[in-house]
Scaffold this active site. Structure first.
Site, PDB file in Angstrom:
ATOM      1  N   PHE A 122      41.491  66.223  22.638  1.00  0.00           N
ATOM      2  CA  PHE A 122      42.083  65.185  23.488  1.00  0.00           C
ATOM      3  C   PHE A 122      43.516  65.611  23.745  1.00  0.00           C
ATOM      4  CE2 PHE A 122      44.764  61.713  24.479  1.00  0.00           C
ATOM      5  CZ  PHE A 122      44.011  60.693  25.039  1.00  0.00           C
ATOM      6  N   GLU A 123      43.809  65.970  24.979  1.00  0.00           N
ATOM      7  CA  GLU A 123      45.187  66.249  25.330  1.00  0.00           C
ATOM      8  C   GLU A 123      45.380  66.013  26.822  1.00  0.00           C
ATOM      9  OE1 GLU A 123      46.141  70.256  24.207  1.00  0.00           O
ATOM     10  OE2 GLU A 123      44.837  71.164  25.711  1.00  0.00           O
ATOM     11  N   ILE A 124      46.550  65.511  27.149  1.00  0.00           N
ATOM     12  CA  ILE A 124      46.954  65.288  28.528  1.00  0.00           C
ATOM     13  C   ILE A 124      48.259  66.042  28.714  1.00  0.00           C
ATOM     14  CG2 ILE A 124      47.577  63.558  30.257  1.00  0.00           C
ATOM     15  CD1 ILE A 124      45.975  61.523  28.588  1.00  0.00           C
TER      16      ILE A 124
END
Length: 536
Positions: free
Chosen positions: A397-399
Site C-alpha cells: 500500500f503506497e501512494i
C-alpha cells in the site's frame, strides 16, 4: 425654492415610487413625449422604435415601479423606509433568492458544522477521528500546507466527479487542475479473482466517485481469458458500479524482468538455495527477485505511466474497509506530499544483510543528494552500532509522486544498489529501499500516514479508530503488525520502540510512569505496551 423641489421630484419620479403621490398628476402621453429641446438626431426611426420598445419593455418590465401599496409589517421591518423608496418587493425577493442560492452552493455541508456553533460540545457524542502526523520542526515558509485543515474542508467528496469525469458543481470553480494519477497493479493472469476482489472494494469505497484509471502490469501478455473477464466486468460498470474508469493492460519490458548481465548466475543460484533453506520468505523464487527489482526502480519508467504524476499501488487479494470521502491524489498534490503509507513495520533482516552498509556508502559518496531536512534517526538503532533497525513502509500500500521516483537522487540510489547485485545475491525488497530512499531525499513533513484508510494484506491488518460509521472493521492499535513479518526463528533484535512510533516521534514515544519494557517481558509481554498514547 418649492418650485425647484417639485421639478426635481418630477425628474426623479421613475426611480422613486414614494414620490408619486406628491408629484403633479401628469398624462402618460405627456411623460412619454420628448421635449422640444431633445436632439432628434439621436432618435430611432419609427419602425425601429416600435420593435425596440417592445423588447425593451419586456426586459425592463420586471424593474418598472408598481403603484405604491402600504407595506406589510414583515416587509416594513425587513427594509427601512429609505430602502423601500428604491427597492420593490419583487426586487428584494430576487436578491434574497440569489443570496440563498450562493449559501447553498458555497457553504460547507451540515456534516462539517459540528463544533463550530456556540462552543457547545455534546459529552455523549462519540470521539471523532483525528489525523496522526509526525513531529516535525516548525515550517520555515510563511504559508506552509495544513493537511489537517485541508481534510476538514474537503472530506465531503468535494472533488467527486460525474460519470464523464467532470466536477459536478460550482464548488470546482477556482480549484486546481485534477491530478494526473492512476491506480496501478502488478498482476498475473492467474490472479484475476484476487484482483477483482481488490478492485471491487476500492471502487465501492472510493474510486466510483473519482474515476481514476487503472493500469495493470504483467511480465507476460495478458491472456484472452483475463481480458475477456475483465472486459465483461468493466462493460457492466454502469449497472454494477464497479468502475467507470479507463483500464490499460501493459507488459513489463524484458530488460526490466530478467537477470542483469553483471550478475554471476552461480552465486545467484547459491543465494536462492541458502535463503530458502533458512526460511526467508519467498527467498527461493526467481520471479520474486525480478518483482522486487521492478517495484524498486523500474515501474515508474514504464511508457504508460509517463502520462501520470501520481500512483496508488493496489495488489491482488487485499481488502479495503473504509469509505474514503476525499480525493487522495488531490490531497497529496495540494499539500506537497511525496509519499503516503498505511503501515510501518519490521522486515526480516535476513533478506538484506548488506543493504545498510551499501546505503551508508552511497551517503558518503553523494552527500550533496541528501535533503537538508532529511531525518534518518528514526531508522537507526543506537543500541546496535547505529545500524538500520529494519523498519519499513509496507509498500504493497503506497501512494506516491512519480516525479519524485524519477528524480536524480532516487535514480542514482537505485542504480547504486542494483549494480551491487543485492536483488539477486540477497533478497533486497522494494519496501526497505523505498523507505530508505524517502527518508534520505524527502523531509518528514512530506510523508503522510494514511491512518484513516482501513486495509489488510495477508496477516497484516490496519483499521482506524472512531470510524464505525464508515469502516467495516474493528479498530487496531497503532502498533498492530509491528513484527508480524519477522519469523520466530529470526535472530534479529527488535528496536526499543515500534516502527510507527519512531517515525511519529514526540508524544507517541512517551511511556507510562514506572513502566519498563523489561518488567513487562518478565510477565510474558512483548515490551511494547507501556505507551501513554495507544492510538485508539
Amino acid at each position: 425654492m418649492e418650485g425647484m423641489r417639485m421639478g426635481l421630484r418630477a425628474l426623479s419620479w421613475p426611480l422613486h415610487r414614494g414620490d408619486v403621490a406628491s408629484s403633479s398628476p401628469r398624462s402618460p402621453k405627456l411623460l412619454a413625449t420628448p421635449s422640444s429641446s431633445s436632439p432628434t438626431r439621436y432618435s430611432l426611426p419609427s419602425s425601429q422604435t416600435s420593435s425596440s420598445s417592445t423588447s425593451l419593455s419586456s426586459a425592463a418590465s420586471f424593474w418598472r415601479p408598481r403603484p405604491q401599496r402600504p407595506p406589510s409589517r414583515f416587509f416594513a421591518r425587513l427594509f427601512p423606509a429609505s430602502w423601500r423608496t428604491v427597492v420593490t418587493k419583487r426586487q428584494s425577493a430576487v436578491v434574497i433568492c440569489l443570496l440563498l442560492a450562493a449559501f447553498v452552493w458555497f457553504a460547507p455541508p451540515p456534516s462539517t458544522w459540528h463544533g463550530h456553533g456556540h462552543g457547545h460540545i455534546d459529552p455523549t457524542a462519540a470521539p471523532e477521528f483525528q489525523v496522526v502526523r509526525a513531529a516535525t520542526p516548525t515550517p520555515k515558509v510563511k504559508h506552509a500546507p495544513d493537511p489537517a485543515r485541508w481534510l476538514k474542508v474537503n472530506s465531503n467528496d468535494r472533488h467527486a466527479v460525474t460519470e464523464k469525469g467532470v466536477l459536478p458543481s460550482f464548488r470546482a470553480v477556482g480549484q486546481s487542475a485534477r491530478p494526473r494519477a492512476a491506480l496501478i497493479s502488478l498482476v498475473r493472469n492467474s490472479e484475476l479473482d484476487g484482483l477483482v476482489q481488490s478492485m471491487q472494494q476500492l471502487e465501492y469505497h472510493w474510486n466510483h466517485k473519482y474515476h481514476y484509471p487503472w493500469v495493470f502490469f504483467n511480465d507476460e501478455p495478458f491472456s484472452d481469458e483475463f481480458k475477456a473477464n475483465a472486459s465483461l466486468i468493466y462493460s457492466q460498470a454502469t449497472t454494477q458500479a464497479l468502475t467507470a474508469a479507463p483500464c490499460y493492460y501493459e507488459v513489463v519490458p524484458d530488460e526490466h524482468w530478467s537477470l542483469p548481465d553483471w550478475i554471476d548466475e552461480g552465486r545467484f543460484m547459491n543465494s536462492l538455495e541458502y535463503l530458502g533453506a533458512i526460511g526467508v520468505g519467498k527467498g527461493w523464487m526467481i520471479s520474486y527477485r525480478h518483482m522486487c527489482r521492478w517495484n524498486s526502480g523500474f515501474f515508474y519508467k514504464h511508457p504508460r505511466l509517463q502520462e501520470f504524476d501520481w500512483y496508488w499501488r493496489v495488489e491482488p487479494d487485499v481488502h479495503f474497509f473504509c469509505d474514503i470521502d476525499y480525493d487522495v491524489f488531490r490531497f497529496m498534490s495540494e499539500n506537497n506530499m511525496k509519499y503516503g503509507f498505511n503501515m510501518n513495520i519490521l522486515d526480516d533482516a535476513r533478506s538484506f544483510p548488506s543493504l545498510w552498509s551499501r546505503t551508508r556508502a552511497f551517503i558518503n559518496a553523494h552527500p550533496e543528494l541528501i535533503h537538508p531536512e532529511a531525518d534518518l534517526d528514526w531508522l537507526l538503532d543506537p543500541h546496535n552500532s547505529g545500524d538500520y533497525n529494519n523498519c519499513q513502509f509496507f509498500s504493497n500500500f503506497e501512494i506516491g509522486d512519480l516525479r519524485y521516483f524519477r528524480g536524480e537522487a532516487n535514480e542514482r540510489y537505485f542504480a547504486w544498489l542494483d549494480r551491487g547485485g543485492g536483488f539477486y545475491y540477497e533478497r533486497f525488497g522494494d519496501a526497505p529501499i523505498h523507505t530508505l530512499s524517502v527518508a534520505m531525499f524527502v523531509p518528514k513533513s512530506e510523508i503522510w500516514f494514511f491512518r484513516d484508510i482501513g486495509y489488510q494484506h495477508d496477516i497484516n491488518r490496519h483499521c482506524p479508530p472512531h470510524s464505525a460509521g464508515r469502516c467495516a472493521c474493528e479498530p487496531t492499535s497503532i502498533d498492530e503488525n509491528f513484527y508480524k513479518l519477522v519469523p520466530l526463528e529470526s535472530p534479529q533484535k527488535k528496536p526499543d520502540d515500534t516502527c510507527i512510533r519512531q517515525f511519529l516521534g514526540g508524544d507517541w514515544l512517551k511511556t507510562k510512569s514506572g513502566w519498563t519494557a523489561e518488567a513487562e517481558r518478565a510477565y510474558g509481554g512483548d515490551g511494547f505496551h507501556g505507551y501513554e498514547l495507544d492510538g485508539l
